[in-house]
Design an enzyme around this catalytic site. Sequence first.
Site, PDB file in Angstrom:
ATOM      1  N   SER A  60       0.830  -1.208   0.000  1.00  0.00           N
ATOM      2  CA  SER A  60       0.000   0.000   0.000  1.00  0.00           C
ATOM      3  C   SER A  60       0.861   1.253   0.000  1.00  0.00           C
ATOM      4  O   SER A  60       2.011   1.257   0.448  1.00  0.00           O
ATOM      5  CB  SER A  60      -0.914   0.014   1.219  1.00  0.00           C
ATOM      6  OG  SER A  60      -1.764  -1.110   1.226  1.00  0.00           O
TER       7      SER A  60
HETATM    8  N1  SAH Z   1      -1.215  -4.726   3.990  1.00  0.00           N
HETATM    9  C1  SAH Z   1      -0.391  -4.703   2.796  1.00  0.00           C
HETATM   10  C2  SAH Z   1      -1.182  -4.536   1.532  1.00  0.00           C
HETATM   11  C3  SAH Z   1      -1.849  -5.763   1.174  1.00  0.00           C
HETATM   12  S1  SAH Z   1      -2.618  -5.800  -0.434  1.00  0.00           S
HETATM   13  C4  SAH Z   1       0.668  -3.621   2.914  1.00  0.00           C
HETATM   14  O1  SAH Z   1       1.042  -3.279   4.009  1.00  0.00           O
HETATM   15  O2  SAH Z   1       1.168  -3.140   1.927  1.00  0.00           O
HETATM   16  C5  SAH Z   1      -4.038  -6.743   0.036  1.00  0.00           C
HETATM   17  C6  SAH Z   1      -3.800  -8.152   0.475  1.00  0.00           C
HETATM   18  O3  SAH Z   1      -5.067  -8.675   0.815  1.00  0.00           O
HETATM   19  C7  SAH Z   1      -3.218  -9.067  -0.594  1.00  0.00           C
HETATM   20  O4  SAH Z   1      -2.069  -9.679  -0.127  1.00  0.00           O
HETATM   21  C8  SAH Z   1      -4.345 -10.090  -0.837  1.00  0.00           C
HETATM   22  O5  SAH Z   1      -3.882 -11.399  -1.116  1.00  0.00           O
HETATM   23  C9  SAH Z   1      -5.074 -10.047   0.484  1.00  0.00           C
HETATM   24  N2  SAH Z   1      -6.456 -10.517   0.433  1.00  0.00           N
HETATM   25  C10 SAH Z   1      -7.383 -10.336  -0.535  1.00  0.00           C
HETATM   26  N3  SAH Z   1      -8.542 -10.936  -0.217  1.00  0.00           N
HETATM   27  C11 SAH Z   1      -8.360 -11.500   1.017  1.00  0.00           C
HETATM   28  C12 SAH Z   1      -9.194 -12.275   1.883  1.00  0.00           C
HETATM   29  N4  SAH Z   1     -10.457 -12.591   1.585  1.00  0.00           N
HETATM   30  N5  SAH Z   1      -8.658 -12.687   3.064  1.00  0.00           N
HETATM   31  C13 SAH Z   1      -7.393 -12.394   3.410  1.00  0.00           C
HETATM   32  N6  SAH Z   1      -6.560 -11.687   2.615  1.00  0.00           N
HETATM   33  C14 SAH Z   1      -7.030 -11.237   1.438  1.00  0.00           C
END
Ligand code: SAH
Length: 216
Positions: A60
């Site tokens: 992010s």
């Molecule tokens: N928190 C991260 C950004 C993550 S992007 C940061 O610090 O940069 C979003 C993440 O959510 C991805 O890794 C994706 O695989 C996960 N994701 C999507 N749908 C999900 C679900 N239903 N349960 C758990 N994780 C999920």
Amino acid sequence: MTSARTRERLVQRLAASGIRNAAVLERVRNVPRHLFIDEALASRAYEDSALPIGQGQTISQPYIVALMTEALLQEGGRPLDKVLEVGTGCGYQTAILAPLVGKLFTIERIASLQRAARSRLNSLGIGNVRYRHGDGFEGWPGQAPFDAILVAAAPVDVPPALIEQLAPGGRLVIPVGSGAHQVLLRITRGPGGVDREQLGQVTFVPLVEGVDRARR
Ligand code: SAH
């Protein structure tokens, strides 16, 4: 390119963009974001932008991580003991948030991303985190209720289980919507029902239902 000066510029930029919480800015200053991305992109680690982390996912944008963390902590609010994070990804948001709360429970549906995040966070000495390979739509029933829940991927509607797993007075910070039309919400569970505030327009990857079984 990963120097203290480069990091300080990012902190100043976030402060100028309206991030006020000193503890959050201090975390942005101290967390080595370049360790959360591929070496080939390390020179861009302290830019205020989202970057690819593989598996079609992104780390992010620092401003958004700071904004969500600030919204969750809420100045003057009571300390957060148990917090749930959905979407561990590379673990950057986890690293910013974990030292500011009692215990952080984090769920990710792609096992390989979570494994890498866990080993990074362990090597940074961040120990108050529990990891679950699972579907964030379901929350973490065995650990509920949570004082706060942060979701890092966007569902079309707020998953009911996440509201159910909020403690009284608890806050859920979550992007909702599809494609380019997403809004960041803060939902607070009050005595008379839930209160919703809009915190602005955002762009997140979609919250995908079910656990990823193909990429282990
Ligand atoms: N928190 C991260 C950004 C993550 S992007 C940061 O610090 O940069 C979003 C993440 O959510 C991805 O890794 C994706 O695989 C996960 N994701 C999507 N749908 C999900 C679900 N239903 N349960 C758990 N994780 C999920």
